[in-house]
Design a protein around this motif. Sequence first.
Motif, PDB file in Angstrom:
ATOM      1  N   SER A 179       0.853  -1.174   0.000  1.00  0.00           N
ATOM      2  CA  SER A 179       0.000   0.000   0.000  1.00  0.00           C
ATOM      3  C   SER A 179       0.896   1.233   0.000  1.00  0.00           C
ATOM      4  O   SER A 179       2.003   1.202   0.543  1.00  0.00           O
ATOM      5  CB  SER A 179      -0.885  -0.001   1.249  1.00  0.00           C
ATOM      6  N   VAL A 180       0.407   2.300  -0.609  1.00  0.00           N
ATOM      7  CA  VAL A 180       1.133   3.569  -0.586  1.00  0.00           C
ATOM      8  C   VAL A 180       0.125   4.709  -0.420  1.00  0.00           C
ATOM      9  O   VAL A 180      -0.914   4.728  -1.075  1.00  0.00           O
ATOM     10  CB  VAL A 180       1.997   3.764  -1.860  1.00  0.00           C
ATOM     11  N   VAL A 205      -6.326  -4.950  -6.869  1.00  0.00           N
ATOM     12  CA  VAL A 205      -5.818  -3.581  -6.863  1.00  0.00           C
ATOM     13  C   VAL A 205      -6.969  -2.652  -6.515  1.00  0.00           C
ATOM     14  O   VAL A 205      -8.107  -2.876  -6.929  1.00  0.00           O
ATOM     15  CB  VAL A 205      -5.185  -3.166  -8.209  1.00  0.00           C
ATOM     16  N   GLY A 206      -6.672  -1.608  -5.748  1.00  0.00           N
ATOM     17  CA  GLY A 206      -7.756  -0.723  -5.363  1.00  0.00           C
ATOM     18  C   GLY A 206      -7.283   0.553  -4.710  1.00  0.00           C
ATOM     19  O   GLY A 206      -6.086   0.852  -4.639  1.00  0.00           O
ATOM     20  N   ALA A 207      -8.257   1.288  -4.207  1.00  0.00           N
ATOM     21  CA  ALA A 207      -8.019   2.549  -3.524  1.00  0.00           C
ATOM     22  C   ALA A 207      -8.786   2.543  -2.211  1.00  0.00           C
ATOM     23  O   ALA A 207      -9.841   1.918  -2.095  1.00  0.00           O
ATOM     24  CB  ALA A 207      -8.483   3.725  -4.385  1.00  0.00           C
ATOM     25  N   ALA A 238     -12.167   2.699   4.451  1.00  0.00           N
ATOM     26  CA  ALA A 238     -13.068   2.159   3.426  1.00  0.00           C
ATOM     27  C   ALA A 238     -12.226   1.874   2.184  1.00  0.00           C
ATOM     28  O   ALA A 238     -11.428   2.717   1.764  1.00  0.00           O
ATOM     29  CB  ALA A 238     -14.179   3.145   3.099  1.00  0.00           C
ATOM     30  N   ASN A 239     -12.371   0.675   1.625  1.00  0.00           N
ATOM     31  CA  ASN A 239     -11.594   0.257   0.458  1.00  0.00           C
ATOM     32  C   ASN A 239     -12.515  -0.256  -0.642  1.00  0.00           C
ATOM     33  O   ASN A 239     -13.521  -0.913  -0.362  1.00  0.00           O
ATOM     34  CB  ASN A 239     -10.636  -0.895   0.825  1.00  0.00           C
ATOM     35  N   VAL A 240     -12.155   0.009  -1.886  1.00  0.00           N
ATOM     36  CA  VAL A 240     -12.798  -0.603  -3.048  1.00  0.00           C
ATOM     37  C   VAL A 240     -11.689  -1.188  -3.913  1.00  0.00           C
ATOM     38  O   VAL A 240     -10.598  -0.618  -3.999  1.00  0.00           O
ATOM     39  CB  VAL A 240     -13.662   0.393  -3.867  1.00  0.00           C
ATOM     40  N   ALA A 241     -11.968  -2.340  -4.530  1.00  0.00           N
ATOM     41  CA  ALA A 241     -10.912  -3.009  -5.295  1.00  0.00           C
ATOM     42  C   ALA A 241     -11.475  -3.758  -6.491  1.00  0.00           C
ATOM     43  O   ALA A 241     -12.602  -4.255  -6.459  1.00  0.00           O
ATOM     44  CB  ALA A 241     -10.161  -3.987  -4.398  1.00  0.00           C
ATOM     45  N   TYR A 242     -10.665  -3.827  -7.534  1.00  0.00           N
ATOM     46  CA  TYR A 242     -10.897  -4.704  -8.679  1.00  0.00           C
ATOM     47  C   TYR A 242     -10.169  -6.007  -8.364  1.00  0.00           C
ATOM     48  O   TYR A 242      -9.032  -5.999  -7.886  1.00  0.00           O
ATOM     49  CB  TYR A 242     -10.333  -4.065  -9.952  1.00  0.00           C
ATOM     50  N   GLU A 243     -10.812  -7.142  -8.633  1.00  0.00           N
ATOM     51  CA  GLU A 243     -10.204  -8.433  -8.347  1.00  0.00           C
ATOM     52  C   GLU A 243     -10.231  -9.300  -9.594  1.00  0.00           C
ATOM     53  O   GLU A 243     -11.200  -9.291 -10.343  1.00  0.00           O
ATOM     54  CB  GLU A 243     -10.931  -9.125  -7.201  1.00  0.00           C
ATOM     55  N   LYS A 244      -9.157 -10.041  -9.806  1.00  0.00           N
ATOM     56  CA  LYS A 244      -9.047 -10.957 -10.950  1.00  0.00           C
ATOM     57  C   LYS A 244      -8.631 -12.312 -10.414  1.00  0.00           C
ATOM     58  O   LYS A 244      -7.667 -12.434  -9.673  1.00  0.00           O
ATOM     59  CB  LYS A 244      -8.009 -10.459 -11.942  1.00  0.00           C
ATOM     60  N   TYR A 270     -15.163  -7.461  -8.063  1.00  0.00           N
ATOM     61  CA  TYR A 270     -14.881  -6.272  -7.267  1.00  0.00           C
ATOM     62  C   TYR A 270     -15.158  -6.588  -5.809  1.00  0.00           C
ATOM     63  O   TYR A 270     -15.848  -7.570  -5.476  1.00  0.00           O
ATOM     64  CB  TYR A 270     -15.725  -5.077  -7.713  1.00  0.00           C
ATOM     65  N   SER A 271     -14.630  -5.745  -4.948  1.00  0.00           N
ATOM     66  CA  SER A 271     -14.936  -5.845  -3.524  1.00  0.00           C
ATOM     67  C   SER A 271     -14.992  -4.442  -2.936  1.00  0.00           C
ATOM     68  O   SER A 271     -14.382  -3.512  -3.451  1.00  0.00           O
ATOM     69  CB  SER A 271     -13.890  -6.695  -2.786  1.00  0.00           C
TER      70      SER A 271
END
Length: 187
Positions: free
Chosen positions: A54-55, A84-86, A100-106, A118-119
Amino acid sequence: MKRSLIALALVAALPFAASAQDAKSGLSYNYVQGGYVSTNTDAGDADGWALGGSVAVHPNVHLFGSYTSQNVDGVNADFDQWRVGAGYNKSFSPKADFVANVAYEKYDLGGGLDFDGYSAEAGVRGALTPMLEGYALLGYEDGGDFDGDAYGRLGAQVKFNQSWGVVADVKIADGDTQWFVGPRITW
């Protein structure tokens, strides 16, 4: 029912975010970690390795990513997962943040079986002592080709100093359990 529970949890967390103070919690969102990962499901078990990090790109915004590679027990198969997410983080006490996090998942199951999803998750992360951090998150993930699931995630980091520590994380979703343990370097 699961979506209603998640919506209720997020609505309950909003007052904490709205009443958050500007005081810094001292928690760092800059880290790299790696280690052992294991997944236990009704369909079978798997284990392998994971890398993540994380950064912080703003005092209240961080970007994160992870990769896991696991071998399924008892068969000659493996699967990989990218995420990957923000995230948004806001201090609501001198030692705790709303997160709070949102992410794309593969997911890649090999043999041409892969899917995107997604999550979204929200919860609290805090410094329990100067050498121990913990977090609790509620989330929802949807893989596109499978029905979505609500999940809970608990984690902790034991710090040896300001830079090095050991982190552990467990995610429980609909009877399935995934856990991770490994070293983390923080800056």
